[in-house]
Structure formats: C-alpha cells, structure tokens
Design a protein around this motif. Sequence first.
Motif, PDB file in Angstrom:
ATOM      1  N   HIS A  77      23.698  71.974 -44.990  1.00 54.44           N
ATOM      2  CA  HIS A  77      24.877  71.122 -44.942  1.00 54.44           C
ATOM      3  C   HIS A  77      24.541  69.628 -45.039  1.00 54.44           C
ATOM      4  O   HIS A  77      25.011  68.940 -45.940  1.00 54.44           O
ATOM      5  CB  HIS A  77      25.665  71.395 -43.660  1.00 54.44           C
ATOM      6  N   THR A  78      23.724  69.143 -44.111  1.00 55.19           N
ATOM      7  CA  THR A  78      23.476  67.701 -44.052  1.00 55.19           C
ATOM      8  C   THR A  78      22.613  67.220 -45.212  1.00 55.19           C
ATOM      9  O   THR A  78      22.929  66.217 -45.855  1.00 55.19           O
ATOM     10  CB  THR A  78      22.838  67.319 -42.707  1.00 55.19           C
ATOM     11  N   ALA A  79      21.524  67.907 -45.496  1.00 60.20           N
ATOM     12  CA  ALA A  79      20.658  67.505 -46.614  1.00 60.20           C
ATOM     13  C   ALA A  79      21.207  67.971 -47.953  1.00 60.20           C
ATOM     14  O   ALA A  79      20.873  67.400 -48.989  1.00 60.20           O
ATOM     15  CB  ALA A  79      19.255  68.057 -46.414  1.00 60.20           C
ATOM     16  N   ASP A  80      22.035  69.011 -47.923  1.00 59.89           N
ATOM     17  CA  ASP A  80      22.553  69.593 -49.164  1.00 59.89           C
ATOM     18  C   ASP A  80      21.398  69.883 -50.123  1.00 59.89           C
ATOM     19  O   ASP A  80      21.418  69.525 -51.305  1.00 59.89           O
ATOM     20  CB  ASP A  80      23.577  68.658 -49.818  1.00 59.89           C
ATOM     21  N   LEU A  81      20.390  70.565 -49.594  1.00 56.75           N
ATOM     22  CA  LEU A  81      19.159  70.803 -50.347  1.00 56.75           C
ATOM     23  C   LEU A  81      19.419  71.741 -51.524  1.00 56.75           C
ATOM     24  O   LEU A  81      20.124  72.741 -51.393  1.00 56.75           O
ATOM     25  CB  LEU A  81      18.100  71.412 -49.418  1.00 56.75           C
ATOM     26  N   ASP A 136      12.164  64.511 -52.340  1.00 53.44           N
ATOM     27  CA  ASP A 136      13.619  64.505 -52.488  1.00 53.44           C
ATOM     28  C   ASP A 136      14.307  64.490 -51.132  1.00 53.44           C
ATOM     29  O   ASP A 136      15.349  63.863 -50.958  1.00 53.44           O
ATOM     30  CB  ASP A 136      14.084  65.735 -53.276  1.00 53.44           C
ATOM     31  N   ALA A 137      13.728  65.205 -50.173  1.00 56.28           N
ATOM     32  CA  ALA A 137      14.317  65.269 -48.834  1.00 56.28           C
ATOM     33  C   ALA A 137      13.206  65.354 -47.795  1.00 56.28           C
ATOM     34  O   ALA A 137      12.187  66.018 -48.009  1.00 56.28           O
ATOM     35  CB  ALA A 137      15.236  66.484 -48.703  1.00 56.28           C
ATOM     36  N   GLY A 160      16.152  57.657 -54.439  1.00 54.70           N
ATOM     37  CA  GLY A 160      17.335  58.466 -54.153  1.00 54.70           C
ATOM     38  C   GLY A 160      17.105  59.544 -53.123  1.00 54.70           C
ATOM     39  O   GLY A 160      17.989  60.378 -52.890  1.00 54.70           O
ATOM     40  N   GLY A 161      15.929  59.532 -52.497  1.00 56.72           N
ATOM     41  CA  GLY A 161      15.621  60.552 -51.498  1.00 56.72           C
ATOM     42  C   GLY A 161      16.440  60.387 -50.234  1.00 56.72           C
ATOM     43  O   GLY A 161      16.956  59.309 -49.942  1.00 56.72           O
ATOM     44  N   ARG A 162      16.549  61.459 -49.481  1.00 57.75           N
ATOM     45  CA  ARG A 162      17.336  61.427 -48.256  1.00 57.75           C
ATOM     46  C   ARG A 162      16.529  61.938 -47.075  1.00 57.75           C
ATOM     47  O   ARG A 162      15.814  62.934 -47.183  1.00 57.75           O
ATOM     48  CB  ARG A 162      18.618  62.237 -48.424  1.00 57.75           C
ATOM     49  N   LEU A 163      16.659  61.218 -45.986  1.00 58.22           N
ATOM     50  CA  LEU A 163      15.996  61.570 -44.736  1.00 58.22           C
ATOM     51  C   LEU A 163      17.031  62.094 -43.761  1.00 58.22           C
ATOM     52  O   LEU A 163      18.053  61.442 -43.522  1.00 58.22           O
ATOM     53  CB  LEU A 163      15.289  60.339 -44.152  1.00 58.22           C
ATOM     54  N   VAL A 164      16.771  63.267 -43.191  1.00 56.02           N
ATOM     55  CA  VAL A 164      17.663  63.868 -42.209  1.00 56.02           C
ATOM     56  C   VAL A 164      16.981  63.850 -40.852  1.00 56.02           C
ATOM     57  O   VAL A 164      15.894  64.415 -40.677  1.00 56.02           O
ATOM     58  CB  VAL A 164      18.033  65.318 -42.601  1.00 56.02           C
ATOM     59  N   GLY A 165      17.597  63.161 -39.892  1.00 49.61           N
ATOM     60  CA  GLY A 165      17.078  63.125 -38.532  1.00 49.61           C
ATOM     61  C   GLY A 165      17.601  64.307 -37.740  1.00 49.61           C
ATOM     62  O   GLY A 165      18.809  64.465 -37.568  1.00 49.61           O
ATOM     63  N   VAL A 166      16.688  65.154 -37.279  1.00 48.90           N
ATOM     64  CA  VAL A 166      17.059  66.343 -36.504  1.00 48.90           C
ATOM     65  C   VAL A 166      16.581  66.215 -35.055  1.00 48.90           C
ATOM     66  O   VAL A 166      17.321  66.470 -34.115  1.00 48.90           O
ATOM     67  CB  VAL A 166      16.479  67.623 -37.142  1.00 48.90           C
ATOM     68  N   GLY A 167      15.316  65.811 -34.878  1.00 54.69           N
ATOM     69  CA  GLY A 167      14.805  65.583 -33.534  1.00 54.69           C
ATOM     70  C   GLY A 167      15.390  64.315 -32.936  1.00 54.69           C
ATOM     71  O   GLY A 167      15.796  63.399 -33.665  1.00 54.69           O
ATOM     72  N   MET A 168      15.439  64.260 -31.601  1.00 50.66           N
ATOM     73  CA  MET A 168      16.059  63.115 -30.927  1.00 50.66           C
ATOM     74  C   MET A 168      15.184  62.591 -29.795  1.00 50.66           C
ATOM     75  O   MET A 168      14.493  63.347 -29.120  1.00 50.66           O
ATOM     76  CB  MET A 168      17.434  63.504 -30.379  1.00 50.66           C
TER      77      MET A 168
END
Length: 360
Positions: A174-178, A251-252, A273-281
């Motif tokens: 969903h978030t990364a839309d890999l 890419d991600a 155009g790469g995307r970083l998804v933060g999962v850990g907090m």
Amino acid sequence: MPATVPTTTPTTLPATMRAQRLDTATLTFEVTDVAVPEPGPGEVLIEVAFCGICHSDLSLLDGTFPAMGPPVITQGHEASGTIAALGPGVEGWAVGDRVVPAAGRPCGRCAACRRAQYGRCTALALMAFAYDGAWAQYTLAQALGLTRIPDGVSMEQAAILADAVSTPYGAVVHTADLRVGESVGVWGAGGVGTHVVQIARLVGATPIVAVDLDPVVRQRALDLGADLALDSRDPDLAARILEVTGGEGLDAAFDAVGLAVTFEQALASLGNGGRLVGVGMSAEEMSLGSSMLFNLGRTQVRGHLGYDVADIGVLARLVSTGRLDLSRSISGVVDLEDVAEGIRVLKEREGSPVRILVRP
C-alpha cells in the motif's frame, strides 16, 4: 444461518483469568488474576492461543511510547485464538471459530470512518496501548475486526499475521506501492524487516538488498529471498548498492529500524524518483538533507503505520496455500507466567529472534 447469540453463560467460563498487567506510571508489571471480561454489543470474547511480543511492546515498557488508555493495562496485540463468547448483536460468528483480532479499533466518528475508510481513522485506538491486549487467557475484540483462520494455518503463525507480517505487507503493497521488477533495500531485517524481504520477493521486486548489523540476520534474509545482504557499517555500502542496481540506486527503501542513521542511509541509497518508507519508530529526529538535492532527486518519503484488516485475510490465504512461508518467523514460545523471559530475549536480541510468542 447467521444468528444473534447471547453471551455465553457464566457457568461455561471461569470467573477469573491470568493476565499480564502493566502499571504505566511505574512501568512495572506482574502476571495476576483478573476478572474475565464480558463482551458488549458487537464484541466477542476470545480465548487466546498465542500472542506475539513486539518491539512496540518494549517501547511501552521502557516509556518510549506513552500509554493511551487506563493507568493499568494488559499488553500484547498480535493474537490468535478461538471465540469463547459472543456479545449481543454479533452475527456470522460462532463459539469455537478460530480467529485473529485486529490490533486496533477505529473511532467510528472521524471523517475517514464516516467514509468507511477505517484504515485511515485519525483517532484509532491501539490494542495494548489504549485498551487491554492479549497477554492473557482471554481478550475482547470487535467482531467487525475479526479474520477467520483458514484450515492448515497454525495458531502460532496466525498470531503474528496481526502486525509482524501485516504491517510489512501494508508498507510494501500500500504505502510503497511496490511494482514487479523494482529494486528494494531493507534496513533492519529483524521482526519487521524479515517480512518486508519476503513480501517484496512475493511481489516480484528485484534485486532485494537487506542491510543489518547482525550476520545471523543477514544470512536469514538471504535464505528468505534477499539477493544481497550487507553490513550497514561497510564503507562500500553505497557503492555496492549502486553496483547491484546498475548504477541507478534503489526504487524503494524501507527503514524498519527508525533511527536517524538508518533513515538517512536508506534515503541516500535511493535513485531518482525513489521512495523511502519509514516503518520502524523511535524518538529520534530525521533529516532530509538539502532541499536542492531532495527536489532534484524527486525523492519521496512516506510514513507507514499498521495495516488494513483485509490484509490479514490476504496473508492468511498466502500462508494456507504455501505462497508465504512463516516457519522461520517463530523464534520461541514462552508461557504467560514467563512473559518477562520472552521480553528479555527480544530486548537483548538473544539468538537474533524474529518473534517470541506468549502462550497463556
């Protein structure tokens, strides 16, 4: 035929149960006797089979994340079990059904909930933070958030679907839309990152690079589908990622740790155009660097939390049909009375665990 079934009579259930209880003021806990809760309208009572120990549980224990509910609370939000009683108005479920409860309750009042977008609820109550969780013999859950466990899926593996696997699934899908064929980097291949690797592989990502300090974790990532596993301290890390991606960068990237060093390292490894998804907090502050480089690179940074309830059902089907193998995700099981030992093992990373389960 679905029918409204009243709450099971008290003669079929014990009056008390064993449960872990955390004092959120002193951050101390004990396993003690408490009353078995009674399901209200739209709720079910679940006899817990297993419940995972998550790093967010550790964050509540050490005060990193504040409690959101009562001053004394039962922890544990990755549960599987069987329905022991139905509250008024519950239809489509029966006592004895094997289920996974959702690890949160939408408020039902915000703008997203009014549009039936419950996964985007802005006032989501988190299980084990805002209301009692499942490090206990019984736990309450909303019937609308239940997922049926298919035949052939063990209770142990079903338990970790609700967060340890579904949160990575949501981050990837969903978030990364890999997309198929995209390159992926995963910083931290432990409890969450392990499953990011597996799901990215399932989606068709290539190559997949796992980055972790622990050589045992790196080898496990390779065994589970990573194409390359690197030590984050490797001075040639950036060069090796460029090499494996044909000089283009990722890419991600998924930061499953949440520290400034992992976030910034992952960010620097992205291609145009790469995307970083933060999962850990964590409580650490992150930096995006200069606005010029950020904008020129068309970089995207996306925060991720949780999952859609429907994701658990998708994952359960993948496990039941053999598409997703979680056999290496259960690193150990402790009895409820020994929950402190399970917490210690995860906190100290003894044996590089993915998930430790509590068995009430």
